[in-house]
Write a protein that holds these residues in place. Structure first.
Motif, PDB file in Angstrom:
ATOM      1  N   TYR A  81      -3.982   1.676  -2.932  1.00 30.64           N
ATOM      2  CA  TYR A  81      -4.237   1.661  -1.484  1.00 30.64           C
ATOM      3  C   TYR A  81      -4.945   0.380  -1.077  1.00 30.64           C
ATOM      4  N   CYS A 107       0.855  -1.187   0.000  1.00 28.73           N
ATOM      5  CA  CYS A 107       0.000   0.000   0.000  1.00 28.73           C
ATOM      6  C   CYS A 107       0.894   1.242   0.000  1.00 28.73           C
ATOM      7  N   HIS A 118       0.261   4.261   1.106  1.00 30.50           N
ATOM      8  CA  HIS A 118       0.154   5.080   2.312  1.00 30.50           C
ATOM      9  C   HIS A 118       0.639   4.336   3.550  1.00 30.50           C
ATOM     10  N   GLY A 119       0.082   3.190   3.823  1.00 32.64           N
ATOM     11  CA  GLY A 119       0.392   2.473   5.061  1.00 32.64           C
ATOM     12  C   GLY A 119       1.515   1.469   4.943  1.00 32.64           C
ATOM     13  N   SER A 129      -7.057   0.038   1.447  1.00 35.75           N
ATOM     14  CA  SER A 129      -8.400   0.237   1.992  1.00 35.75           C
ATOM     15  C   SER A 129      -8.867   1.666   1.747  1.00 35.75           C
ATOM     16  N   ASP A 130     -10.149   1.889   1.987  1.00 32.71           N
ATOM     17  CA  ASP A 130     -10.698   3.244   1.873  1.00 32.71           C
ATOM     18  C   ASP A 130     -10.067   4.163   2.921  1.00 32.71           C
ATOM     19  N   ARG A 131      -9.775   3.627   4.086  1.00 28.86           N
ATOM     20  CA  ARG A 131      -9.152   4.427   5.140  1.00 28.86           C
ATOM     21  C   ARG A 131      -7.791   4.962   4.699  1.00 28.86           C
ATOM     22  N   CYS A 132      -6.967   4.110   4.111  1.00 31.30           N
ATOM     23  CA  CYS A 132      -5.653   4.554   3.625  1.00 31.30           C
ATOM     24  C   CYS A 132      -5.815   5.594   2.525  1.00 31.30           C
ATOM     25  N   ARG A 133      -6.784   5.411   1.652  1.00 30.09           N
ATOM     26  CA  ARG A 133      -7.025   6.372   0.577  1.00 30.09           C
ATOM     27  C   ARG A 133      -7.406   7.736   1.160  1.00 30.09           C
ATOM     28  N   ARG A 134      -8.317   7.746   2.145  1.00 28.65           N
ATOM     29  CA  ARG A 134      -8.738   9.013   2.771  1.00 28.65           C
ATOM     30  C   ARG A 134      -7.578   9.692   3.483  1.00 28.65           C
ATOM     31  N   GLU A 135      -6.800   8.925   4.251  1.00 29.79           N
ATOM     32  CA  GLU A 135      -5.682   9.507   4.992  1.00 29.79           C
ATOM     33  C   GLU A 135      -4.611  10.057   4.059  1.00 29.79           C
TER      34      GLU A 135
END
Length: 53
Positions: free
Chosen positions: A34, A12, A14-15, A36-42
């Protein structure tokens, strides 16, 4: 028979978490960035903060 150990994987952006290929991503695996959606948002929030600074 395809085993999970033989599926392609990548990290990923981001993470840094490992992502394993999913059937839902079959058509656009090269474009998936990414896990997950969380990684995309962050990641998006981090880009906005960097631009406003």
């Amino acid at each position: 028979m395809i085993r999970k150990g033989n599926l392609p994987s990548k990290s990923c952006l981001h993470g840094g978490r490992p992502m394993v290929w999913r059937k839902a991503w079959a058509k656009n695996w090269e474009e998936v960035r990414y896990c997950s959606d969380r990684c995309r948002r962050e990641a998006k929030a981090g880009r906005k903060e960097a631009l406003s600074s």
